[in-house]
Motif scaffolding. Sequence first.
Motif, PDB file in Angstrom:
ATOM      1  N   CYS A 146      10.132   3.252   4.294  1.00  0.00           N
ATOM      2  CA  CYS A 146      10.586   2.478   5.463  1.00  0.00           C
ATOM      3  C   CYS A 146      10.457   0.970   5.215  1.00  0.00           C
ATOM      4  O   CYS A 146       9.877   0.221   6.016  1.00  0.00           O
ATOM      5  N   ALA A 147      10.982   0.537   4.108  1.00  0.00           N
ATOM      6  CA  ALA A 147      10.983  -0.889   3.761  1.00  0.00           C
ATOM      7  C   ALA A 147      12.393  -1.263   3.316  1.00  0.00           C
ATOM      8  O   ALA A 147      13.297  -0.419   3.276  1.00  0.00           O
ATOM      9  N   SER A 148      12.589  -2.531   2.981  1.00  0.00           N
ATOM     10  CA  SER A 148      13.891  -2.971   2.493  1.00  0.00           C
ATOM     11  C   SER A 148      13.931  -2.889   0.971  1.00  0.00           C
ATOM     12  O   SER A 148      12.888  -2.863   0.302  1.00  0.00           O
ATOM     13  N   ARG A 149      15.134  -2.868   0.434  1.00  0.00           N
ATOM     14  CA  ARG A 149      15.283  -2.850  -1.020  1.00  0.00           C
ATOM     15  C   ARG A 149      14.662  -4.097  -1.632  1.00  0.00           C
ATOM     16  O   ARG A 149      14.009  -4.035  -2.684  1.00  0.00           O
ATOM     17  N   GLU A 150      14.863  -5.228  -0.962  1.00  0.00           N
ATOM     18  CA  GLU A 150      14.316  -6.481  -1.482  1.00  0.00           C
ATOM     19  C   GLU A 150      12.790  -6.426  -1.575  1.00  0.00           C
ATOM     20  O   GLU A 150      12.191  -6.945  -2.523  1.00  0.00           O
ATOM     21  N   THR A 151      12.173  -5.776  -0.584  1.00  0.00           N
ATOM     22  CA  THR A 151      10.706  -5.659  -0.584  1.00  0.00           C
ATOM     23  C   THR A 151      10.231  -4.827  -1.772  1.00  0.00           C
ATOM     24  O   THR A 151       9.270  -5.202  -2.458  1.00  0.00           O
ATOM     25  N   VAL A 152      10.892  -3.702  -2.028  1.00  0.00           N
ATOM     26  CA  VAL A 152      10.504  -2.846  -3.155  1.00  0.00           C
ATOM     27  C   VAL A 152      10.679  -3.586  -4.473  1.00  0.00           C
ATOM     28  O   VAL A 152       9.800  -3.553  -5.351  1.00  0.00           O
ATOM     29  N   THR A 153      11.797  -4.279  -4.633  1.00  0.00           N
ATOM     30  CA  THR A 153      12.041  -5.031  -5.869  1.00  0.00           C
ATOM     31  C   THR A 153      10.981  -6.110  -6.060  1.00  0.00           C
ATOM     32  O   THR A 153      10.451  -6.302  -7.168  1.00  0.00           O
ATOM     33  N   SER A 158      11.620   8.705 -11.506  1.00  0.00           N
ATOM     34  CA  SER A 158      11.881   9.177 -10.139  1.00  0.00           C
ATOM     35  C   SER A 158      13.339   9.541  -9.928  1.00  0.00           C
ATOM     36  O   SER A 158      13.672  10.391  -9.099  1.00  0.00           O
ATOM     37  N   GLY A 159      14.231   8.878 -10.677  1.00  0.00           N
ATOM     38  CA  GLY A 159      15.659   9.106 -10.464  1.00  0.00           C
ATOM     39  C   GLY A 159      16.197   8.373  -9.252  1.00  0.00           C
ATOM     40  O   GLY A 159      17.356   8.529  -8.884  1.00  0.00           O
ATOM     41  N   LEU A 160      15.340   7.556  -8.620  1.00  0.00           N
ATOM     42  CA  LEU A 160      15.732   6.836  -7.406  1.00  0.00           C
ATOM     43  C   LEU A 160      16.012   5.367  -7.704  1.00  0.00           C
ATOM     44  O   LEU A 160      15.368   4.759  -8.562  1.00  0.00           O
ATOM     45  N   THR A 161      16.954   4.806  -6.967  1.00  0.00           N
ATOM     46  CA  THR A 161      17.176   3.366  -7.011  1.00  0.00           C
ATOM     47  C   THR A 161      16.119   2.675  -6.163  1.00  0.00           C
ATOM     48  O   THR A 161      15.369   3.325  -5.420  1.00  0.00           O
ATOM     49  N   HIS A 162      16.056   1.347  -6.251  1.00  0.00           N
ATOM     50  CA  HIS A 162      15.117   0.599  -5.407  1.00  0.00           C
ATOM     51  C   HIS A 162      15.445   0.811  -3.929  1.00  0.00           C
ATOM     52  O   HIS A 162      14.548   0.862  -3.083  1.00  0.00           O
ATOM     53  N   GLU A 163      16.721   0.950  -3.625  1.00  0.00           N
ATOM     54  CA  GLU A 163      17.144   1.190  -2.245  1.00  0.00           C
ATOM     55  C   GLU A 163      16.598   2.523  -1.750  1.00  0.00           C
ATOM     56  O   GLU A 163      16.078   2.627  -0.632  1.00  0.00           O
ATOM     57  N   GLU A 164      16.685   3.561  -2.596  1.00  0.00           N
ATOM     58  CA  GLU A 164      16.202   4.881  -2.198  1.00  0.00           C
ATOM     59  C   GLU A 164      14.676   4.916  -2.116  1.00  0.00           C
ATOM     60  O   GLU A 164      14.111   5.589  -1.243  1.00  0.00           O
ATOM     61  N   MET A 165      14.001   4.189  -3.002  1.00  0.00           N
ATOM     62  CA  MET A 165      12.547   4.086  -2.904  1.00  0.00           C
ATOM     63  C   MET A 165      12.158   3.414  -1.589  1.00  0.00           C
ATOM     64  O   MET A 165      11.190   3.806  -0.929  1.00  0.00           O
ATOM     65  N   ALA A 166      12.929   2.400  -1.215  1.00  0.00           N
ATOM     66  CA  ALA A 166      12.679   1.711   0.056  1.00  0.00           C
ATOM     67  C   ALA A 166      12.864   2.670   1.231  1.00  0.00           C
ATOM     68  O   ALA A 166      12.123   2.612   2.222  1.00  0.00           O
ATOM     69  N   GLU A 183       0.834  -1.196   0.000  1.00  0.00           N
ATOM     70  CA  GLU A 183       0.000   0.000   0.000  1.00  0.00           C
ATOM     71  C   GLU A 183       0.873   1.251   0.000  1.00  0.00           C
ATOM     72  O   GLU A 183       0.579   2.229  -0.704  1.00  0.00           O
ATOM     73  N   LYS A 184       1.960   1.244   0.781  1.00  0.00           N
ATOM     74  CA  LYS A 184       2.865   2.397   0.817  1.00  0.00           C
ATOM     75  C   LYS A 184       3.469   2.657  -0.558  1.00  0.00           C
ATOM     76  O   LYS A 184       3.503   3.793  -1.033  1.00  0.00           O
ATOM     77  N   LEU A 185       3.963   1.590  -1.211  1.00  0.00           N
ATOM     78  CA  LEU A 185       4.592   1.760  -2.509  1.00  0.00           C
ATOM     79  C   LEU A 185       3.577   2.226  -3.547  1.00  0.00           C
ATOM     80  O   LEU A 185       3.874   3.107  -4.367  1.00  0.00           O
TER      81      LEU A 185
END
Length: 235
Positions: free
Chosen positions: A195-202, A183-191, A158-160
Motif C-alpha cells: 500500500c505504497a507508491s512506486r516512487e516510494t518503493v524505488t 520476486s518477478g514483481l515490478t516496483h509498482e507491483e511491490m508497492a 518497515e513494510k518493505l
Amino acid sequence: MLSAKDLEDNEGSNGSPQIPCDSPISEVRGLNNLQLCRYYSRGSVLFVEGQRPRGVYVLCEGRAKVSIASAEGKTLVLRIAQQGDLLGINATLTGQPYGTTVETLERCRIDFISREDLLKLLDRDKRACLGVAQALSRKLSSVVEHNRLLFLSQSAAEKLARLLVRWCDEHGKRTAQGIRINSGLTHEEMAQMICASRETVTRLLGEFKRQHIVSLVGSAIFVRNRKALESVARC
C-alpha cells in the motif's frame, strides 16, 4: 494478455500438448482422471475477481500473483502463490464468485479441476477433505501474515523490509552475493503489496542499497545484510 479459458480451449501456450500431470501436491493425489494439465505463459490470467467459479487451479510449477481491485481501479497484491497452492479453492467450494484475480508471473504448469469433479471427490475421499482443509489453513496463515505486514508496520520502510525478509524465508536462495530474491514483481507491483507508491518503493530500495543492505542486479534483489534488514523490519 491471455486468459485461462483461451489456453484451456487450445493445446496450451507455445504449442505445448496436453500431457498427464502427476501432481506432487498431496491434496490432489488420486485425481489423475479429473485433471486438465496446461502450461501457461507469463501474464496469463487464470480467473478474474467477480467471475463465476469454474473450478480450482493447482499450481504445480511456477508462481502467480493474487490481487484484488477497487471500483476506482486501485490494485492490492495480496500474495505471490507458490508451487502447491490451490487457486480459487474458496470460491470453488462455496459457489460464490472468485474473490481475487490470479495472473502468472512466469511460465507455470497448472492442473485444473472442475467444481463438479472436486465436490464429487471430497464427498467420497476423506484424505482429499483433509488435504483441502490443510491448504485452506495455510492460505489463512498467509493472509494473517500479510495483514500483520500492512497494519502493524509503522512506516513504508518497515513494510518493505518485512516483505523482503518474508521472501528470503519463502523462496530466497543463498549465493556468494547474499540471499537472492526473484520476486518477478515490478516496483509498482511491490508497492501494491505494501500500500505504497512506486516512487516510494524505488526510493527505499535505493536507500537499502546505499546502506549495503541489498544490491540490485537486473530484476533480482540480493539481501547482503539480513540482520540490518530485520532491524528495519523490527523483526
